[in-house]
Design a protein around this motif. Structure first.
Motif, short mmCIF file in Angstrom:
data_model
loop_
_atom_site.label_atom_id
_atom_site.label_comp_id
_atom_site.label_asym_id
_atom_site.label_seq_id
_atom_site.Cartn_x
_atom_site.Cartn_y
_atom_site.Cartn_z
N THR A 188 -3.26 -4.34 -4.58
CA THR A 188 -2.97 -3.69 -3.40
C THR A 188 -2.31 -2.48 -3.90
O THR A 188 -2.55 -1.39 -3.33
CB THR A 188 -2.02 -4.32 -2.54
N SER A 233 -7.95 8.62 3.96
CA SER A 233 -6.69 7.76 4.34
C SER A 233 -7.28 6.59 5.30
O SER A 233 -6.69 5.59 5.45
CB SER A 233 -5.91 8.70 5.17
N GLY A 287 -4.15 7.31 -2.03
CA GLY A 287 -2.86 8.33 -1.93
C GLY A 287 -3.32 9.57 -2.80
O GLY A 287 -3.03 10.70 -2.25
N GLY A 323 -3.56 1.49 -3.03
CA GLY A 323 -2.65 2.57 -2.43
C GLY A 323 -2.58 3.85 -3.36
O GLY A 323 -2.46 4.99 -3.00
N GLN A 366 -0.63 1.92 7.43
CA GLN A 366 -0.18 2.35 6.10
C GLN A 366 -0.47 3.93 5.82
O GLN A 366 -0.01 4.58 4.77
CB GLN A 366 -1.00 1.45 5.05
N ASP A 392 -4.53 -0.48 8.25
CA ASP A 392 -5.00 0.66 7.56
C ASP A 392 -4.55 1.92 8.21
O ASP A 392 -4.05 2.79 7.64
CB ASP A 392 -6.46 0.87 7.60
N MET A 419 1.57 7.48 4.27
CA MET A 419 0.74 8.22 3.07
C MET A 419 0.33 9.72 3.45
O MET A 419 0.76 10.58 2.62
CB MET A 419 -0.59 7.48 2.96
N LEU A 454 0.93 -1.15 0.04
CA LEU A 454 -0.11 -0.18 -0.09
C LEU A 454 0.97 1.46 0.08
O LEU A 454 0.61 2.07 -0.99
CB LEU A 454 -1.02 0.06 1.17
N ALA A 455 1.89 1.47 0.86
CA ALA A 455 2.59 2.42 0.94
C ALA A 455 3.52 2.72 -0.48
O ALA A 455 3.80 3.93 -0.55
CB ALA A 455 3.67 2.12 2.06
N VAL A 503 -9.72 3.58 2.07
CA VAL A 503 -8.56 2.46 2.01
C VAL A 503 -8.98 1.08 2.79
O VAL A 503 -8.88 0.10 2.36
CB VAL A 503 -7.26 2.81 2.51
N SER A 559 0.86 4.41 -2.26
CA SER A 559 0.37 5.49 -1.92
C SER A 559 1.32 6.75 -1.73
O SER A 559 0.87 7.88 -1.79
CB SER A 559 -0.45 5.21 -0.29
#
Length: 325
Positions: A150, A168, A158, A154, A195, A192, A199, A71-72, A172, A75
């Protein structure tokens, strides 16, 4: 502003949602802060607030680090790019109006997704109880990351956060529920929240460099939100998260309508209809899936069942103690 941030922080601590979705429209609608400045200031405050909740989940082990990683990766750059898109658009009145429109759309999506999340949880509980669906995992299930889905989640989350500060948490987490239905609720929230830290930090950095940050607004938000989040986290074990989320969805709907420029009479009519119809519809859905119409009735039944079970266990133990000699 400190009092408003404190209240929003409590909601975030209780539900893991509602930070940008509540604070940004409050700044715009009640404090007459320009939309771009509201987004920038709220994101920087959120970057300080988010780690509070994620640290709790890290200690409890309710975080899937693989999902956080993918995800990061999606994002962080997209959240920063969302700020650059705003910068490229400029800072005149038309851009401010565009940001306000985007906020309204994001808030409306968030309110709808909160309802979708509640319905998905209801169906999930009904299927588990009837045996027609898989049992809910009791441990910490190992999931195989669906990398492309995924990453795209992200990227989309983002971008929305970078441009509006909204999503956020709610957007998500709904995406995670749809992609990974086997995750426990605590893992969904924990994953969540963690992550969201990089973000929101990326979006906040972008707004500090290129946005319209006002530290005179950001500082009161930080001062109020930090103790609010802490208090909300402490209260989360005592209050009904479902009740708070329903109230949050109602407030988000009201904020979205005003951000979209709906007049007061129409807004009031829509909110009144929602207030009268939504509870009846929800009770109908609960009955349809085999639950009591009112959640408190179900809780009372569960408490009574536990009391009877404990009484029976105590009686058996007592009988066993008498027969043992």
């Amino acid at each position: 502003m400190v009092a408003a941030a404190f209240g929003v922080g409590i909601v975030v601590g209780l539900t893991g949602m509602g930070g940008g979705a509540l604070m940004t429209p409050i700044l715009v609608l009640f404090f007459n802060v320009p939309p771009l400045t509201a987004v920038s200031s709220d994101l920087v405050a959120s970057a300080v607030m988010k780690p509070v909740g994620s640290a709790v989940h890290l200690r409890r082990g309710t975080v899937n680090h693989q999902l956080v990683k993918w995800l990061a990766i999606g994002s962080i750059p997209s959240a920063f790019c969302g700020v650059l898109i705003l910068k490229a658009l400029g800072d005149d009145q038309s851009v401010q109006a565009g940001i306000k429109l985007a906020l309204g759309i994001a808030l409306m999506i968030t309110a709808v997704l909160l309802v979708v999340r509640a319905y998905m949880r209801l169906v999930e509980r009904a299927r588990t109880r009837s045996g027609s669906g898989p049992l809910q995992p009791q441990g910490r299930p190992e999931v195989v990351p669906k990398v492309l889905q995924t990453l795209l989640l992200g990227v989309g989350g983002g971008l929305i956060v970078g441009m509006t500060s909204v999503g956020s948490g709610s957007i998500v987490i709904i995406g995670l529920m749809m992609i990974y239905p086997g995750l426990k609720a605590s893992q969904l929230v924990g994953t969540d929240l963690l992550q969201a830290v990089p973000m929101v930090a990326a979006a906040a950095l972008g707004h500090m460099l290129f946005g319209s940050l006002d530290f005179g607004i950001t500082l009161p938000l930080i001062v109020g939100s930090i103790p609010g989040v802490y208090l909300g986290a402490q209260m989360s074990s005592r209050l009904s998260g479902g009740l708070v989320r329903r109230a949050l969805a109602f407030v988000l709907l009201a904020s979205a309508l005003k951000m979209l420029g709906v007049d007061n009479l129409t807004t009031g009519t829509i909110l009144l209809v929602a207030l009268l119809v939504a509870p009846v519809l929800w009770m109908f859905l609960r009955r349809r899936y085999g639950f009591p119409a009112l959640a408190w009735t179900e809780k009372r039944q569960r408490a009574e069942s536990r009391r009877l079970a404990e009484t029976a266990t105590g009686s058996n133990t007592g009988q066993g103690g008498q027969e043992s000699p």
